[in-house]
Design an enzyme around this catalytic site. Structure first.
Site, short mmCIF file in Angstrom:
data_model
loop_
_atom_site.label_atom_id
_atom_site.label_comp_id
_atom_site.label_asym_id
_atom_site.label_seq_id
_atom_site.Cartn_x
_atom_site.Cartn_y
_atom_site.Cartn_z
N HIS A 112 -54.66 94.85 -6.73
CA HIS A 112 -54.21 94.17 -7.83
C HIS A 112 -54.70 94.50 -9.38
O HIS A 112 -54.83 93.68 -10.14
CB HIS A 112 -55.01 92.68 -7.56
CG HIS A 112 -54.35 91.90 -6.34
ND1 HIS A 112 -55.03 90.91 -5.73
CD2 HIS A 112 -53.30 92.21 -5.71
CE1 HIS A 112 -54.19 90.64 -4.70
NE2 HIS A 112 -53.15 91.28 -4.80
N THR A 123 -69.33 88.29 -4.99
CA THR A 123 -69.74 86.96 -5.18
C THR A 123 -71.40 87.28 -5.46
O THR A 123 -72.07 86.69 -6.24
CB THR A 123 -69.61 85.97 -4.17
OG1 THR A 123 -70.13 86.37 -2.91
CG2 THR A 123 -68.14 85.45 -4.15
P1 NAD Z 1 -60.61 84.43 -1.44
O1 NAD Z 1 -61.50 83.73 -2.69
O2 NAD Z 1 -59.52 83.82 -1.28
O3 NAD Z 1 -61.83 84.64 -0.49
C1 NAD Z 1 -63.11 85.04 -0.48
C2 NAD Z 1 -63.63 84.82 0.83
O4 NAD Z 1 -64.92 85.56 0.83
C3 NAD Z 1 -63.86 83.42 1.34
O5 NAD Z 1 -63.53 83.34 2.78
C4 NAD Z 1 -65.43 83.42 1.28
O6 NAD Z 1 -66.04 82.59 2.26
C5 NAD Z 1 -65.85 84.75 1.26
N1 NAD Z 1 -67.19 85.27 0.86
C6 NAD Z 1 -67.70 84.49 -0.37
N2 NAD Z 1 -68.80 85.25 -0.67
C7 NAD Z 1 -69.05 86.08 0.31
C8 NAD Z 1 -70.31 87.04 0.74
N3 NAD Z 1 -71.18 87.26 -0.20
N4 NAD Z 1 -70.09 87.57 1.89
C9 NAD Z 1 -68.98 87.83 2.59
N5 NAD Z 1 -68.07 86.93 2.48
C10 NAD Z 1 -67.86 86.13 1.03
O7 NAD Z 1 -60.77 85.98 -2.21
P2 NAD Z 1 -59.40 86.70 -1.80
O8 NAD Z 1 -58.97 86.74 -0.44
O9 NAD Z 1 -59.87 88.38 -2.42
O10 NAD Z 1 -58.44 86.41 -2.88
C11 NAD Z 1 -58.45 86.23 -4.22
C12 NAD Z 1 -57.52 86.91 -5.12
O11 NAD Z 1 -58.09 86.71 -6.42
C13 NAD Z 1 -57.62 88.59 -4.83
O12 NAD Z 1 -56.46 88.74 -4.74
C14 NAD Z 1 -58.26 88.97 -6.19
O13 NAD Z 1 -57.34 89.76 -7.05
C15 NAD Z 1 -58.60 87.66 -7.12
N6 NAD Z 1 -59.97 87.76 -7.24
C16 NAD Z 1 -60.71 88.84 -7.64
C17 NAD Z 1 -61.94 88.65 -7.95
C18 NAD Z 1 -62.79 90.00 -8.24
O14 NAD Z 1 -62.49 90.95 -8.89
N7 NAD Z 1 -64.26 89.85 -7.89
C19 NAD Z 1 -62.51 87.40 -8.10
C20 NAD Z 1 -61.89 86.18 -7.67
C21 NAD Z 1 -60.53 86.46 -7.47
#
Ligand code: NAD
Length: 249
Positions: free
Chosen positions: A126, A35
């Site tokens: 994934h 993020t």
């Molecule tokens: P999630 O969105 O379910 O959870 C993300 C967690 O990270 C949340 O608890 C949030 O509070 C926390 N978070 C947000 N910003 C943060 C930061 N700067 N530092 C620390 N923590 C932070 O994500 P997930 O558990 O990875 O599940 C989502 C699924 O969707 C994954 O399986 C993935 O494949 C996919 N996805 C991938 C991406 C990517 O590639 N960047 C983005 C979105 C979703």
């Protein structure tokens, strides 16, 4: 109780010492790791989840039943990722691997930011969104063809798709087995930026035999027996950890 509620600085020092003590350390990342590179997560406060349900769009059913919506969703995500760069936290993890302080990264992210930052051992649980294949003939395709809404250049089917694992599909066996083995063989597993809500990857930390640490913005995954939780931004926590490690080694 194993869970220790310590102040940030003390917690970071503890983690640094555990990394130095550990013979094998695995890092396990989720969308929260990305993020700070401006890729929204799914369930955080600004996540995509609030706008649409990815389980409906990013699914094998949508690929078959509503290919145009599927293509629109993934084209937007691929375009979003085009100018995205790793942040300091990704580079710190790559450096820790170079310095033999971590052995690899298992990631749920499809962004390839760990790869771009220079990490070498990466289990993409994934898949990734930067490459495409044909869902019919399974041959590799061109991302630009997918974005231009073209059909498969080999079999002519309207079936190009990114190499991500869709809801309703199984995980890549090699990434799963590699991660399971790494989790079992590690004496420290550091989980960063995930809600641990997505099954089955959320089962992998349960194989841990050693210490389990969570770095996340919010307190999640209450069912897991963490030895340490550091609540904060991944990039900032990793920078503080790196500074402290540099001051003692
Ligand atoms: P999630 O969105 O379910 O959870 C993300 C967690 O990270 C949340 O608890 C949030 O509070 C926390 N978070 C947000 N910003 C943060 C930061 N700067 N530092 C620390 N923590 C932070 O994500 P997930 O558990 O990875 O599940 C989502 C699924 O969707 C994954 O399986 C993935 O494949 C996919 N996805 C991938 C991406 C990517 O590639 N960047 C983005 C979105 C979703």
């Amino acid at each position: 109780m194993k869970l220790e509620n310590r102040k940030m600085e003390e917690a970071i020092k503890t983690l640094a010492n555990w990394i130095l003590e550990s013979k094998k350390t695995l890092v396990f990342t989720g969308a929260g790791m990305d993020t700070e590179s401006n890729i929204p997560d799914f369930r955080g406060k600004d996540g995509w989840w609030r706008k649409m349900d990815p389980r409906q769009v990013a699914s094998i059913d949508t690929l078959y039943d509503n290919y145009e919506l599927f293509r629109e969703f993934y084209s937007a995500r691929i375009n979003l990722l085009k100018n995205i760069q790793p942040h300091k936290g990704h580079y710190i993890l790559a450096d820790l691997e170079k310095g033999d302080l971590i052995s690899g990264i298992a990631t749920q992210n499809v962004s390839r930011l760990h790869y771009l930052a220079g990490s070498k051992t990466i289990y993409e649980l994934h898949g990734n969104i930067q490459t495409v294949r044909c869902n019919e003939c399974q041959r590799e395709g061109d991302v630009e063809d997918f974005l231009r809404e073209e059909d498969c250049g080999h079999c002519g089917q309207k079936a190009l798709r990114p190499n991500v694992v869709l809801f309703g599909e199984g995980l890549p066996m090699d990434a799963w087995q590699g991660t399971e083995k790494a989790v079992r063989n590690s004496d420290l597993v550091i989980i960063i930026g995930t809600s641990l809500e997505v099954y089955p990857v959320n089962q992998l930390p349960l194989f841990a035999q050693g210490r389990l640490v969570l770095i996340n913005m919010e307190d999640v995954a209450i069912d897991y027996d963490f030895h340490l939780k550091i609540l904060g931004k991944a990039g900032q926590v990793l920078e503080n950890l790196d500074n402290y490690l540099r001051s003692i080694i």
